[in-house]
Design a protein around this motif. Structure first.
Motif, mmCIF file in Angstrom:
data_model
loop_
_atom_site.group_PDB
_atom_site.id
_atom_site.type_symbol
_atom_site.label_atom_id
_atom_site.label_comp_id
_atom_site.label_asym_id
_atom_site.label_seq_id
_atom_site.Cartn_x
_atom_site.Cartn_y
_atom_site.Cartn_z
ATOM 1 N N LEU A 125 101.313 24.203 17.026
ATOM 2 C CA LEU A 125 101.074 22.932 16.344
ATOM 3 C C LEU A 125 101.691 21.782 17.130
ATOM 4 O O LEU A 125 101.066 20.737 17.318
ATOM 5 C CB LEU A 125 101.656 22.980 14.936
ATOM 6 N N GLU A 126 102.912 21.977 17.601
ATOM 7 C CA GLU A 126 103.582 20.941 18.393
ATOM 8 C C GLU A 126 102.781 20.606 19.650
ATOM 9 O O GLU A 126 102.632 19.435 20.016
ATOM 10 C CB GLU A 126 104.985 21.391 18.763
ATOM 11 N N ALA A 127 102.235 21.635 20.308
ATOM 12 C CA ALA A 127 101.437 21.401 21.507
ATOM 13 C C ALA A 127 100.193 20.591 21.185
ATOM 14 O O ALA A 127 99.810 19.693 21.949
ATOM 15 C CB ALA A 127 101.056 22.740 22.147
ATOM 16 N N ALA A 128 99.558 20.876 20.050
ATOM 17 C CA ALA A 128 98.363 20.134 19.651
ATOM 18 C C ALA A 128 98.707 18.673 19.352
ATOM 19 O O ALA A 128 97.969 17.757 19.730
ATOM 20 C CB ALA A 128 97.718 20.792 18.433
ATOM 21 N N VAL A 129 99.827 18.453 18.670
ATOM 22 C CA VAL A 129 100.260 17.088 18.363
ATOM 23 C C VAL A 129 100.546 16.329 19.657
ATOM 24 O O VAL A 129 100.175 15.150 19.800
ATOM 25 C CB VAL A 129 101.502 17.114 17.451
ATOM 26 N N ASN A 130 101.181 16.963 20.608
ATOM 27 C CA ASN A 130 101.489 16.314 21.887
ATOM 28 C C ASN A 130 100.223 16.002 22.675
ATOM 29 O O ASN A 130 100.126 14.952 23.328
ATOM 30 C CB ASN A 130 102.417 17.197 22.715
ATOM 31 N N ARG A 131 99.233 16.896 22.628
ATOM 32 C CA ARG A 131 97.964 16.620 23.323
ATOM 33 C C ARG A 131 97.283 15.407 22.719
ATOM 34 O O ARG A 131 96.698 14.584 23.421
ATOM 35 C CB ARG A 131 97.019 17.831 23.225
ATOM 36 N N ASN A 132 97.358 15.295 21.401
ATOM 37 C CA ASN A 132 96.709 14.173 20.725
ATOM 38 C C ASN A 132 97.413 12.854 21.017
ATOM 39 O O ASN A 132 96.773 11.847 21.305
ATOM 40 C CB ASN A 132 96.672 14.443 19.216
ATOM 41 N N GLY A 133 98.718 12.850 20.911
ATOM 42 C CA GLY A 133 99.507 11.674 21.270
ATOM 43 C C GLY A 133 99.578 10.557 20.250
ATOM 44 O O GLY A 133 100.252 9.547 20.481
ATOM 45 N N GLU A 134 98.914 10.711 19.109
ATOM 46 C CA GLU A 134 98.884 9.632 18.116
ATOM 47 C C GLU A 134 99.842 9.862 16.951
ATOM 48 O O GLU A 134 99.997 9.006 16.093
ATOM 49 C CB GLU A 134 97.456 9.473 17.559
#
Length: 363
Positions: free
Chosen positions: A273-282
């Protein structure tokens, strides 16, 4: 400037509707228990992170529950959020009596919205609306939501990974109906589908949630570094798959039908989940916490509770693929296998997580 739209093909897997003996509404006590364990976390995070003065431009606070199903759990979750917002110190300049709430209940168009709204609390303190569509796509106008909630929904993938039902693919999942650690290619296919779906989920929410707004996720997952096979629900779906294979051997269903059937669920880890949030950046991932275990809240044998819950969750998916003539036999066989494995079943520990995301302010 027109709102950005996302087009993503997403298959629908509605929970068992109505209020009958096999319905999700009557067999989701466990999910309700998990929502209750997260209540204090949501209250604390709203008190600490939500800045009403800067995100609410009128007296209307908008909440969306994504993957609401048929109730009643969604109503408990929404009420928890509203009570927490009202408990903000003097509502930060808002008169609590004047602050209005609008709640959007979202699920696929095939969800039983009739049962949902028929069972809605008559004394609810909000304006309610249903929004049909996949949460992997845009559902709301730009900057229109202040709080997004989703419980036991994001583990549903938008579709079964195509490669695992392709006989020519190294990821073909023959003889199994769910993710397994036995085949690396199957694991990779599920992981890739999850990553794509979560990217779409966050991209859509980044357009819809106001800056400073919050997203609360409650999800069944697995601790960082834990193999998929150790997730309790993986064990139960693999047990269900063995029941289907037994029925195929008896000629009740075809083996080909079993080979082409897979459960489109994925148990993400906090790290993923953290990796997905970081990829999104928003968004900022403000908090991820493992939730306490939930005790048996119904006076029924464990095997019956598990069989009833799994049936309420997966009956629609199974019926669409195999037809409905085998459902009673299938889940009685499943219940018996759970009973046989009771010592192991009692040792399983579900791992549920609470995560809070906050939409970043402008740079």
């Amino acid at each position: 400037m027109a709102a950005e739209h996302i087009s993503k093909t997403s298959e629908a897997y509605p929970m068992k509707g109505g209020d009958g003996v096999h319905s999700y509404a009557n067999n989701s006590y466990y999910q309700r228990g998990v929502i209750d364990t997260a209540k204090k976390l949501i209250t604390d995070e709203i008190a600490d992170k939500l800045d009403l003065k800067n995100i609410v431009l009128s007296n209307t606070f908008r909440i969306a529950d994504l993957g609401c199903s048929v109730g009643p759990n969604t109503f408990f979750a929404v009420q928890n959020i509203i009570e927490a917002v009202k408990c903000k110190p003097q509502c930060e300049g808002f008169d609590p009596q004047l602050l209005e709430f609008q709640v959007f209940f979202n699920d696929h168009a095939s969800n039983d919205f009739n049962t949902l709204f028929t069972s809605a609390p008559p004394d609810r303190q909000y304006y309610a609306a249903g929004v049909a569509g996949s949460f992997y796509c845009r559902l709301f106008p730009n900057d229109s939501l202040h709080f997004v909630h989703s419980s036991f929904a994001t583990h549903w993938l938008s579709r079964v990974p195509r490669s695992i039902v392709d006989k020519s693919s190294p990821a073909w999942n023959k003889g199994r109906i769910h993710i397994s650690d036995l085949e690396d290619e199957v694991v990779k296919a599920y992981e890739a589908q999850y990553a794509e779906d979560m990217d779409c989920f966050l991209h859509a929410r980044a357009q819809e949630v106001v800056r400073g707004g919050l997203i609360a996720l409650i999800f069944a997952g697995r601790p960082n570094g834990t193999p998929h096979s150790q997730a309790p629900l993986t064990f139960f779906f693999n047990l269900l798959g063995s029941c289907l294979l037994d029925m195929a051997r008896k000629g009740i269903v075809s083996e080909e039908k079993v080979d082409s059937f897979n459960i489109p669920m994925y148990w993400m880890s906090p790290q993923e989940l953290e990796a997905a949030v970081n990829r999104n950046g928003e968004f900022r991932l403000e908090r991820v916490e493992k939730l306490p275990g939930v005790t048996n809240v119904r006076d029924l044998p464990i095997s019956e509770l598990i069989a009833a819950n799994i049936r309420a969750v997966s009956e629609g998916l199974i019926k669409a693929h195999f037809g409905n003539i085998m459902l009673d036999e299938l889940f009685e066989l499943f219940r018996m296998k759970v009973e046989e494995e009771l010592p192991l079943v009692k040792s399983l520990r579900s791992t549920n997580f609470f995560a809070l995301l906050q939409r970043k302010a402008k740079d």
